[in-house]
Design a protein around this motif. Structure first.
Motif, PDB file in Angstrom:
ATOM      1  N   PHE A 105     -41.858  38.941 101.601  1.00 26.06           N
ATOM      2  CA  PHE A 105     -42.960  38.245 101.861  1.00 26.06           C
ATOM      3  C   PHE A 105     -43.208  37.328 100.591  1.00 26.06           C
ATOM      4  O   PHE A 105     -44.069  37.827  99.728  1.00 26.06           O
ATOM      5  N   ALA A 106     -42.798  36.201 100.448  1.00 25.38           N
ATOM      6  CA  ALA A 106     -43.126  35.470  99.083  1.00 25.38           C
ATOM      7  C   ALA A 106     -44.459  34.936  98.974  1.00 25.38           C
ATOM      8  O   ALA A 106     -44.885  35.042  97.845  1.00 25.38           O
ATOM      9  N   GLU A 107     -45.139  34.606 100.121  1.00 21.03           N
ATOM     10  CA  GLU A 107     -46.561  34.124 100.043  1.00 21.03           C
ATOM     11  C   GLU A 107     -47.164  35.325  99.399  1.00 21.03           C
ATOM     12  O   GLU A 107     -48.308  35.169  98.715  1.00 21.03           O
ATOM     13  N   ALA A 108     -46.955  36.496  99.986  1.00 22.07           N
ATOM     14  CA  ALA A 108     -47.766  37.751  99.556  1.00 22.07           C
ATOM     15  C   ALA A 108     -47.679  38.103  98.082  1.00 22.07           C
ATOM     16  O   ALA A 108     -48.584  38.633  97.399  1.00 22.07           O
ATOM     17  N   TRP A 109     -46.262  37.953  97.742  1.00 22.74           N
ATOM     18  CA  TRP A 109     -46.131  37.957  96.149  1.00 22.74           C
ATOM     19  C   TRP A 109     -46.976  37.112  95.392  1.00 22.74           C
ATOM     20  O   TRP A 109     -47.593  37.522  94.252  1.00 22.74           O
ATOM     21  N   THR A 110     -47.018  35.912  95.898  1.00 25.13           N
ATOM     22  CA  THR A 110     -47.761  34.990  95.116  1.00 25.13           C
ATOM     23  C   THR A 110     -49.215  35.068  95.099  1.00 25.13           C
ATOM     24  O   THR A 110     -49.747  35.105  94.074  1.00 25.13           O
ATOM     25  N   ASP A 111     -49.690  35.466  96.263  1.00 27.70           N
ATOM     26  CA  ASP A 111     -51.457  35.802  96.466  1.00 27.70           C
ATOM     27  C   ASP A 111     -51.563  37.020  95.494  1.00 27.70           C
ATOM     28  O   ASP A 111     -52.738  36.911  94.931  1.00 27.70           O
ATOM     29  N   THR A 128     -48.353  39.391  86.464  1.00 26.90           N
ATOM     30  CA  THR A 128     -48.531  38.025  87.399  1.00 26.90           C
ATOM     31  C   THR A 128     -47.102  37.462  87.104  1.00 26.90           C
ATOM     32  O   THR A 128     -46.632  36.939  88.324  1.00 26.90           O
ATOM     33  N   ALA A 129     -46.566  37.215  86.078  1.00 26.59           N
ATOM     34  CA  ALA A 129     -45.175  36.655  85.915  1.00 26.59           C
ATOM     35  C   ALA A 129     -44.301  37.331  86.633  1.00 26.59           C
ATOM     36  O   ALA A 129     -43.301  36.753  87.405  1.00 26.59           O
ATOM     37  N   GLY A 130     -44.226  38.590  86.495  1.00 28.12           N
ATOM     38  CA  GLY A 130     -43.412  39.380  87.360  1.00 28.12           C
ATOM     39  C   GLY A 130     -43.247  39.202  88.897  1.00 28.12           C
ATOM     40  O   GLY A 130     -42.303  38.828  89.557  1.00 28.12           O
ATOM     41  N   MET A 131     -44.545  39.007  89.347  1.00 32.23           N
ATOM     42  CA  MET A 131     -44.712  38.920  90.819  1.00 32.23           C
ATOM     43  C   MET A 131     -44.304  37.139  91.035  1.00 32.23           C
ATOM     44  O   MET A 131     -43.538  37.206  92.308  1.00 32.23           O
ATOM     45  N   LEU A 132     -44.606  36.544  90.482  1.00 34.92           N
ATOM     46  CA  LEU A 132     -44.302  35.190  90.724  1.00 34.92           C
ATOM     47  C   LEU A 132     -42.594  34.973  90.588  1.00 34.92           C
ATOM     48  O   LEU A 132     -42.288  34.194  91.285  1.00 34.92           O
ATOM     49  N   GLU A 133     -42.098  35.488  89.674  1.00 35.00           N
ATOM     50  CA  GLU A 133     -40.557  35.495  89.506  1.00 35.00           C
ATOM     51  C   GLU A 133     -40.017  35.785  90.701  1.00 35.00           C
ATOM     52  O   GLU A 133     -39.195  35.464  91.489  1.00 35.00           O
ATOM     53  N   ARG A 134     -40.458  37.249  91.357  1.00 33.77           N
ATOM     54  CA  ARG A 134     -40.206  37.882  92.656  1.00 33.77           C
ATOM     55  C   ARG A 134     -40.382  36.834  93.671  1.00 33.77           C
ATOM     56  O   ARG A 134     -39.400  36.754  94.645  1.00 33.77           O
ATOM     57  N   ALA A 135     -41.509  36.305  93.733  1.00 37.53           N
ATOM     58  CA  ALA A 135     -41.765  35.119  94.636  1.00 37.53           C
ATOM     59  C   ALA A 135     -40.808  34.022  94.747  1.00 37.53           C
ATOM     60  O   ALA A 135     -40.319  33.715  95.871  1.00 37.53           O
ATOM     61  N   GLU A 139     -38.050  32.678  97.626  1.00 35.04           N
ATOM     62  CA  GLU A 139     -38.272  31.292  98.122  1.00 35.04           C
ATOM     63  C   GLU A 139     -38.446  30.445  97.030  1.00 35.04           C
ATOM     64  O   GLU A 139     -39.538  30.239  96.463  1.00 35.04           O
ATOM     65  N   PRO A 140     -37.503  29.857  96.346  1.00 39.89           N
ATOM     66  CA  PRO A 140     -37.057  29.111  95.152  1.00 39.89           C
ATOM     67  C   PRO A 140     -38.189  27.985  95.359  1.00 39.89           C
ATOM     68  O   PRO A 140     -38.498  27.316  94.489  1.00 39.89           O
ATOM     69  N   ALA A 141     -38.147  27.346  96.665  1.00 42.49           N
ATOM     70  CA  ALA A 141     -39.088  25.933  96.638  1.00 42.49           C
ATOM     71  C   ALA A 141     -40.619  26.388  96.805  1.00 42.49           C
ATOM     72  O   ALA A 141     -41.223  25.307  97.097  1.00 42.49           O
ATOM     73  N   LEU A 142     -41.077  27.505  96.720  1.00 42.32           N
ATOM     74  CA  LEU A 142     -42.362  27.824  96.718  1.00 42.32           C
ATOM     75  C   LEU A 142     -43.244  27.224  95.772  1.00 42.32           C
ATOM     76  O   LEU A 142     -43.401  27.846  94.449  1.00 42.32           O
ATOM     77  N   GLU A 147     -45.864  26.550  90.246  1.00 40.79           N
ATOM     78  CA  GLU A 147     -46.935  25.958  89.429  1.00 40.79           C
ATOM     79  C   GLU A 147     -47.547  26.821  88.561  1.00 40.79           C
ATOM     80  O   GLU A 147     -47.901  26.531  87.391  1.00 40.79           O
ATOM     81  N   LYS A 148     -47.928  28.012  89.235  1.00 36.06           N
ATOM     82  CA  LYS A 148     -48.751  29.026  88.449  1.00 36.06           C
ATOM     83  C   LYS A 148     -47.868  29.898  87.255  1.00 36.06           C
ATOM     84  O   LYS A 148     -48.255  30.025  86.212  1.00 36.06           O
TER      85      LYS A 148
END
Length: 300
Positions: A105-111, A128-135, A139-142, A147-148
């Protein structure tokens, strides 16, 4: 007469279009007909949070979860509501629940990353960086995740470089440059990190990239000249150094560096002429902006 599904689809379209009042009315009408419609409860709860009624939104979402306890999107939106209410520990629990149900769930990782970063402790950036990398793996285009992550890596890379942690800074800035190839600040800082690591030829490429993105980037032009000279290409260094002087003729660093390069090439007359050339006058000060007049507000 519209079916519940048709009404729900229309309500969601209105909601996504920002027409909150119309969407709220339609969600409410659906619930008048079917009080335990989980999607209407869920989306109306999300809408309530968006208009500043987070506690009421939680009540609705809890009803939806009672009907669909394994719905990852409802858990994730409950977490978002809790984050908006600054109940971060509870939000973290809900994000974990959503991701345990749906790990991709890429959006949940991002949120979740946004919520984690909001805590402000030193370990937050790494987490935070680790979670965003997972997202982004999912989903590479998220775009929000990209941006974050770029902002985090740029900020951390800058701090690491300033504190002379060159290798970690390089790791951050190389990744940031991969994610955003149009950011001159990243290219410039990457050039500085490469130069500090002794990778002078690579720093030349990074400084050229920064200057191609922002042609009047004084520091990039100056550092490009310095890097070229450091790689025994002093002749080639003259062009960016001349360019740096043109960008800001009054700045001493480009003039001094250019004069030094000219002398190293045996062109002392040109260096002396540069040293003796009068500095241009400073630009005239801009007049102070006139305060904008305020119109009286109509009484509510």
């Amino acid at each position: 007469m519209a079916t519940i599904l048709e009404a729900l689809t229309l309500a969601l379209d209105l909601h996504l279009a920002g027409r909150f009042g119309e969407a709220q009315e339609l969600y409410t009408r659906i619930l008048d007909v079917e009080p335990e419609q989980p999607d209407a409860l869920h989306y109306l709860g999300v809408l309530a949070g968006q208009v500043g009624r987070g506690e009421f939104g939680l009540t609705l979402i809890d009803k939806a979860l009672a009907l669909r306890p394994d719905a990852s999107d409802i858990h994730a939106n409950r977490a978002n509501l809790l984050r908006g209410l600054d109940r971060l520990d509870e939000a973290e629990f809900c994000y974990r629940r959503a991701l345990s149900i749906r790990p991709e769930f890429a959006e949940a990782w991002t949120d979740r990353a946004f919520a984690r970063h909001g805590r402000g402790d030193p370990a937050a950036i790494d987490a935070t960086a680790g979670m965003l990398e997972r997202a982004l793996q999912i989903e590479p285009a998220l775009e929000p995740a990209r941006e974050k992550l770029v902002d985090l890596l740029l900020g951390r890379g800058r701090l690491r470089l300033e504190s002379r942690q060159v290798t970690p800074a390089l790791t951050d800035l190389i990744r940031a440059a991969e994610l955003d190839q149009q950011n001159a600040d990243i290219a410039f800082l990457l050039g500085n990190a490469l130069f500090a690591a002794g990778l002078r030829a690579d720093s030349v490429i990074a400084f050229r990239n920064a200057l191609s993105l922002v042609p009047d980037f004084l520091s990039a032009a100056l550092n490009l000249g310095i890097a070229l000279a450091a790689t025994n290409r002093t002749d080639a260094a003259l062009a960016p150094l001349h360019h740096a002087v043109r960008i800001d003729p009054a700045h001493p660093a480009p003039r001094d560096t250019l004069a030094l390069a000219l002398r190293s090439l045996g062109r002392a007359d040109e260096a002396d002429a540069l040293d003796q050339a009068p500095l241009p006058p400073p630009p005239p000060a801009k007049p102070a902006a006139k305060p904008a007049s305020r119109r009286p507000r109509r009484p509510p």
